[in-house]
Design a protein around this motif. Structure first.
Motif, PDB file in Angstrom:
ATOM      1  N   LEU A 141      -7.122  10.666   7.200  1.00 25.73           N
ATOM      2  CA  LEU A 141      -6.812   9.509   6.371  1.00 25.73           C
ATOM      3  C   LEU A 141      -5.347   9.510   5.947  1.00 25.73           C
ATOM      4  O   LEU A 141      -4.690   8.459   5.925  1.00 25.73           O
ATOM      5  CB  LEU A 141      -7.718   9.488   5.140  1.00 25.73           C
ATOM      6  N   LEU A 142      -4.830  10.687   5.615  1.00 27.74           N
ATOM      7  CA  LEU A 142      -3.408  10.779   5.262  1.00 27.74           C
ATOM      8  C   LEU A 142      -2.531  10.420   6.459  1.00 27.74           C
ATOM      9  O   LEU A 142      -1.524   9.716   6.316  1.00 27.74           O
ATOM     10  CB  LEU A 142      -3.063  12.189   4.775  1.00 27.74           C
ATOM     11  N   GLN A 143      -2.906  10.890   7.637  1.00 29.47           N
ATOM     12  CA  GLN A 143      -2.129  10.558   8.828  1.00 29.47           C
ATOM     13  C   GLN A 143      -2.169   9.058   9.114  1.00 29.47           C
ATOM     14  O   GLN A 143      -1.159   8.457   9.487  1.00 29.47           O
ATOM     15  CB  GLN A 143      -2.659  11.343  10.036  1.00 29.47           C
ATOM     16  N   GLY A 144      -3.334   8.444   8.935  1.00 29.59           N
ATOM     17  CA  GLY A 144      -3.442   7.002   9.124  1.00 29.59           C
ATOM     18  C   GLY A 144      -2.575   6.235   8.139  1.00 29.59           C
ATOM     19  O   GLY A 144      -1.919   5.247   8.504  1.00 29.59           O
ATOM     20  N   ALA A 145      -2.566   6.702   6.883  1.00 33.76           N
ATOM     21  CA  ALA A 145      -1.738   6.055   5.862  1.00 33.76           C
ATOM     22  C   ALA A 145      -0.254   6.188   6.200  1.00 33.76           C
ATOM     23  O   ALA A 145       0.522   5.242   6.021  1.00 33.76           O
ATOM     24  CB  ALA A 145      -2.022   6.673   4.497  1.00 33.76           C
ATOM     25  N   LEU A 146       0.138   7.343   6.714  1.00 30.49           N
ATOM     26  CA  LEU A 146       1.539   7.544   7.102  1.00 30.49           C
ATOM     27  C   LEU A 146       1.928   6.658   8.279  1.00 30.49           C
ATOM     28  O   LEU A 146       3.029   6.103   8.315  1.00 30.49           O
ATOM     29  CB  LEU A 146       1.780   9.017   7.431  1.00 30.49           C
ATOM     30  N   LEU A 147       1.039   6.505   9.246  1.00 31.11           N
ATOM     31  CA  LEU A 147       1.325   5.635  10.386  1.00 31.11           C
ATOM     32  C   LEU A 147       1.463   4.177   9.939  1.00 31.11           C
ATOM     33  O   LEU A 147       2.367   3.463  10.401  1.00 31.11           O
ATOM     34  CB  LEU A 147       0.225   5.759  11.442  1.00 31.11           C
ATOM     35  N   CYS A 148       0.598   3.742   9.047  1.00 29.56           N
ATOM     36  CA  CYS A 148       0.722   2.386   8.505  1.00 29.56           C
ATOM     37  C   CYS A 148       2.016   2.227   7.716  1.00 29.56           C
ATOM     38  O   CYS A 148       2.663   1.172   7.765  1.00 29.56           O
ATOM     39  CB  CYS A 148      -0.475   2.054   7.614  1.00 29.56           C
ATOM     40  N   SER A 149       2.398   3.282   6.995  1.00 29.12           N
ATOM     41  CA  SER A 149       3.661   3.248   6.250  1.00 29.12           C
ATOM     42  C   SER A 149       4.844   3.107   7.198  1.00 29.12           C
ATOM     43  O   SER A 149       5.810   2.387   6.907  1.00 29.12           O
ATOM     44  CB  SER A 149       3.820   4.521   5.412  1.00 29.12           C
ATOM     45  N   ALA A 150       4.781   3.808   8.336  1.00 27.06           N
ATOM     46  CA  ALA A 150       5.865   3.705   9.321  1.00 27.06           C
ATOM     47  C   ALA A 150       5.973   2.287   9.870  1.00 27.06           C
ATOM     48  O   ALA A 150       7.078   1.755  10.054  1.00 27.06           O
ATOM     49  CB  ALA A 150       5.636   4.699  10.457  1.00 27.06           C
ATOM     50  N   GLY A 199       5.233  -6.221   6.517  1.00 22.57           N
ATOM     51  CA  GLY A 199       5.450  -4.887   5.974  1.00 22.57           C
ATOM     52  C   GLY A 199       4.589  -4.624   4.754  1.00 22.57           C
ATOM     53  O   GLY A 199       4.013  -3.542   4.603  1.00 22.57           O
ATOM     54  N   VAL A 200       4.484  -5.621   3.878  1.00 21.57           N
ATOM     55  CA  VAL A 200       3.637  -5.485   2.688  1.00 21.57           C
ATOM     56  C   VAL A 200       2.183  -5.281   3.095  1.00 21.57           C
ATOM     57  O   VAL A 200       1.459  -4.463   2.507  1.00 21.57           O
ATOM     58  CB  VAL A 200       3.782  -6.722   1.782  1.00 21.57           C
ATOM     59  N   THR A 201       1.742  -6.006   4.107  1.00 21.04           N
ATOM     60  CA  THR A 201       0.370  -5.852   4.607  1.00 21.04           C
ATOM     61  C   THR A 201       0.131  -4.448   5.123  1.00 21.04           C
ATOM     62  O   THR A 201      -0.908  -3.818   4.836  1.00 21.04           O
ATOM     63  CB  THR A 201       0.090  -6.869   5.725  1.00 21.04           C
ATOM     64  N   ALA A 202       1.092  -3.910   5.888  1.00 14.94           N
ATOM     65  CA  ALA A 202       0.951  -2.549   6.425  1.00 14.94           C
ATOM     66  C   ALA A 202       0.885  -1.520   5.304  1.00 14.94           C
ATOM     67  O   ALA A 202       0.073  -0.587   5.350  1.00 14.94           O
ATOM     68  CB  ALA A 202       2.121  -2.243   7.363  1.00 14.94           C
ATOM     69  N   PHE A 203       1.699  -1.690   4.277  1.00 12.34           N
ATOM     70  CA  PHE A 203       1.676  -0.746   3.159  1.00 12.34           C
ATOM     71  C   PHE A 203       0.398  -0.901   2.325  1.00 12.34           C
ATOM     72  O   PHE A 203      -0.089   0.077   1.742  1.00 12.34           O
ATOM     73  CB  PHE A 203       2.915  -0.915   2.277  1.00 12.34           C
ATOM     74  N   THR A 204      -0.139  -2.113   2.264  1.00 13.49           N
ATOM     75  CA  THR A 204      -1.423  -2.301   1.568  1.00 13.49           C
ATOM     76  C   THR A 204      -2.515  -1.503   2.261  1.00 13.49           C
ATOM     77  O   THR A 204      -3.319  -0.813   1.599  1.00 13.49           O
ATOM     78  CB  THR A 204      -1.795  -3.794   1.529  1.00 13.49           C
ATOM     79  N   VAL A 205      -2.553  -1.560   3.582  1.00 10.83           N
ATOM     80  CA  VAL A 205      -3.531  -0.777   4.344  1.00 10.83           C
ATOM     81  C   VAL A 205      -3.286   0.716   4.135  1.00 10.83           C
ATOM     82  O   VAL A 205      -4.237   1.500   3.978  1.00 10.83           O
ATOM     83  CB  VAL A 205      -3.471  -1.136   5.841  1.00 10.83           C
ATOM     84  N   ALA A 206      -2.013   1.121   4.098  1.00 12.38           N
ATOM     85  CA  ALA A 206      -1.692   2.535   3.873  1.00 12.38           C
ATOM     86  C   ALA A 206      -2.257   3.016   2.543  1.00 12.38           C
ATOM     87  O   ALA A 206      -2.861   4.097   2.460  1.00 12.38           O
ATOM     88  CB  ALA A 206      -0.178   2.739   3.908  1.00 12.38           C
ATOM     89  N   TYR A 242      -1.110  -6.337  -3.220  1.00 18.34           N
ATOM     90  CA  TYR A 242      -0.483  -5.039  -2.960  1.00 18.34           C
ATOM     91  C   TYR A 242      -0.288  -4.250  -4.250  1.00 18.34           C
ATOM     92  O   TYR A 242      -0.573  -3.046  -4.311  1.00 18.34           O
ATOM     93  CB  TYR A 242       0.874  -5.225  -2.279  1.00 18.34           C
ATOM     94  N   SER A 243       0.182  -4.930  -5.283  1.00 17.26           N
ATOM     95  CA  SER A 243       0.429  -4.257  -6.556  1.00 17.26           C
ATOM     96  C   SER A 243      -0.856  -3.697  -7.146  1.00 17.26           C
ATOM     97  O   SER A 243      -0.873  -2.591  -7.705  1.00 17.26           O
ATOM     98  CB  SER A 243       1.076  -5.237  -7.538  1.00 17.26           C
ATOM     99  N   LEU A 244      -1.949  -4.434  -7.019  1.00 20.95           N
ATOM    100  CA  LEU A 244      -3.236  -3.958  -7.528  1.00 20.95           C
ATOM    101  C   LEU A 244      -3.697  -2.713  -6.773  1.00 20.95           C
ATOM    102  O   LEU A 244      -4.151  -1.735  -7.379  1.00 20.95           O
ATOM    103  CB  LEU A 244      -4.279  -5.073  -7.401  1.00 20.95           C
ATOM    104  N   VAL A 245      -3.550  -2.736  -5.435  1.00 16.71           N
ATOM    105  CA  VAL A 245      -3.954  -1.585  -4.626  1.00 16.71           C
ATOM    106  C   VAL A 245      -3.077  -0.366  -4.949  1.00 16.71           C
ATOM    107  O   VAL A 245      -3.576   0.759  -5.075  1.00 16.71           O
ATOM    108  CB  VAL A 245      -3.886  -1.933  -3.125  1.00 16.71           C
ATOM    109  N   LEU A 246      -1.771  -0.601  -5.100  1.00 17.31           N
ATOM    110  CA  LEU A 246      -0.864   0.499  -5.454  1.00 17.31           C
ATOM    111  C   LEU A 246      -1.228   1.098  -6.802  1.00 17.31           C
ATOM    112  O   LEU A 246      -1.215   2.327  -6.974  1.00 17.31           O
ATOM    113  CB  LEU A 246       0.577  -0.010  -5.472  1.00 17.31           C
ATOM    114  N   THR A 247      -1.570   0.256  -7.756  1.00 11.94           N
ATOM    115  CA  THR A 247      -1.943   0.741  -9.087  1.00 11.94           C
ATOM    116  C   THR A 247      -3.218   1.580  -9.030  1.00 11.94           C
ATOM    117  O   THR A 247      -3.335   2.603  -9.705  1.00 11.94           O
ATOM    118  CB  THR A 247      -2.130  -0.448 -10.050  1.00 11.94           C
ATOM    119  N   CYS A 248      -4.176   1.149  -8.216  1.00 13.71           N
ATOM    120  CA  CYS A 248      -5.399   1.942  -8.038  1.00 13.71           C
ATOM    121  C   CYS A 248      -5.077   3.290  -7.400  1.00 13.71           C
ATOM    122  O   CYS A 248      -5.655   4.324  -7.769  1.00 13.71           O
ATOM    123  CB  CYS A 248      -6.402   1.174  -7.184  1.00 13.71           C
TER     124      CYS A 248
END
Length: 226
Positions: free
Chosen positions: A76-85, A100-107, A154-160
């Motif tokens: 899961l961490l690797q998947g999040a990093l790939l989405c971040s990239a 980009g915001v969508t990719a980071f939301t998935v990350a 995105y902000s809601l997901v980041l806060t969670c």
């Protein structure tokens, strides 16, 4: 005496593990140095600048292969990093900002999945929720209407993710805090008011955040929950 000898015999093993960890991080540290040394201007978007920006995060994906923690957590961490990239690359071009915001939301959703809901620690939401509404209320006032739904999500997901990182403890706690700081500075600088050295602050805290979250895969479950 036996306990003393046993303690001595364990110390070299610990130092070897630390040495392997540092060696595994050398590509990440090197690519971070290259990014900051080149410091390609943001008004010159190119695939080269996208690659230079993404390389440190991709190095962490490879670095995590050495983790002996739960395989699902590591994946899961690797998947999040790939989405971040992917998000990093998209943010190079202004017209791809929402991608980009969508990719980071998935990350962050993947980070949320990895961090889980144990321990729950709902008391952490007491300071987080008011800060979320205050900060986002100010930022959303300056956004173009078409960006509001995506950035609010995105902000809601980041806060969670921040809540779950603080609850998990260990290096994940500091990674979640730095990620939130990085994105908060980025949003304020981009939409509210230009900040001095914003890019330096954003990228320094961002790379540090990704590193700290990745390092949580090398911590024992007992340490993570502190």
């Amino acid at each position: 005496m036996d306990a003393w000898e046993e303690g001595l015999s364990q110390k070299p093993c610990f130092s070897v593990q630390q040495l392997h960890l540092c060696r595994g991080l050398s590509p990440f540290l090197l690519t971070c140095a290259i990014y900051f040394l080149l410091w390609i201007p943001e008004d010159q978007p190119s695939w080269i600048s996208a690659l230079v920006k993404c390389l440190p995060v991709l190095c962490l994906v490879v670095f995590l292969r050495a983790a002996h923690s739960d395989r699902g957590y590591r994946a899961l961490l690797q998947g999040a990093l790939l989405c971040s990239a992917v998000g990093d690359a998209c943010l190079i071009w202004p017209e791809a900002f929402l991608y980009g915001v969508t990719a980071f939301t998935v990350a962050h959703l993947l980070y949320l999945w990895a961090l889980g809901l144990t321990p729950l620690r709902p008391g952490l939401l007491l300071p987080i929720v008011p800060a979320f509404f205050l900060y986002n209320g100010l930022v959303l006032l300056h956004l173009p209407p078409g960006m509001v739904p995506m950035l609010a999500t995105y902000s809601l997901v980041l806060t969670c993710m921040l809540w779950r990182g603080l609850a998990k403890g260990g290096s994940a706690r500091w990674g979640a805090l730095l990620f939130t700081l990085s994105d908060s500075v980025l949003a304020w600088d981009a939409f509210v008011h230009s900040l001095p050295h914003a890019r330096l602050v954003v990228m320094t805290t961002y790379y540090a955040a990704q590193l700290l979250i990745a390092l949580s895969a090398f911590q024992s479950p007992r340490l993570k929950s502190r």
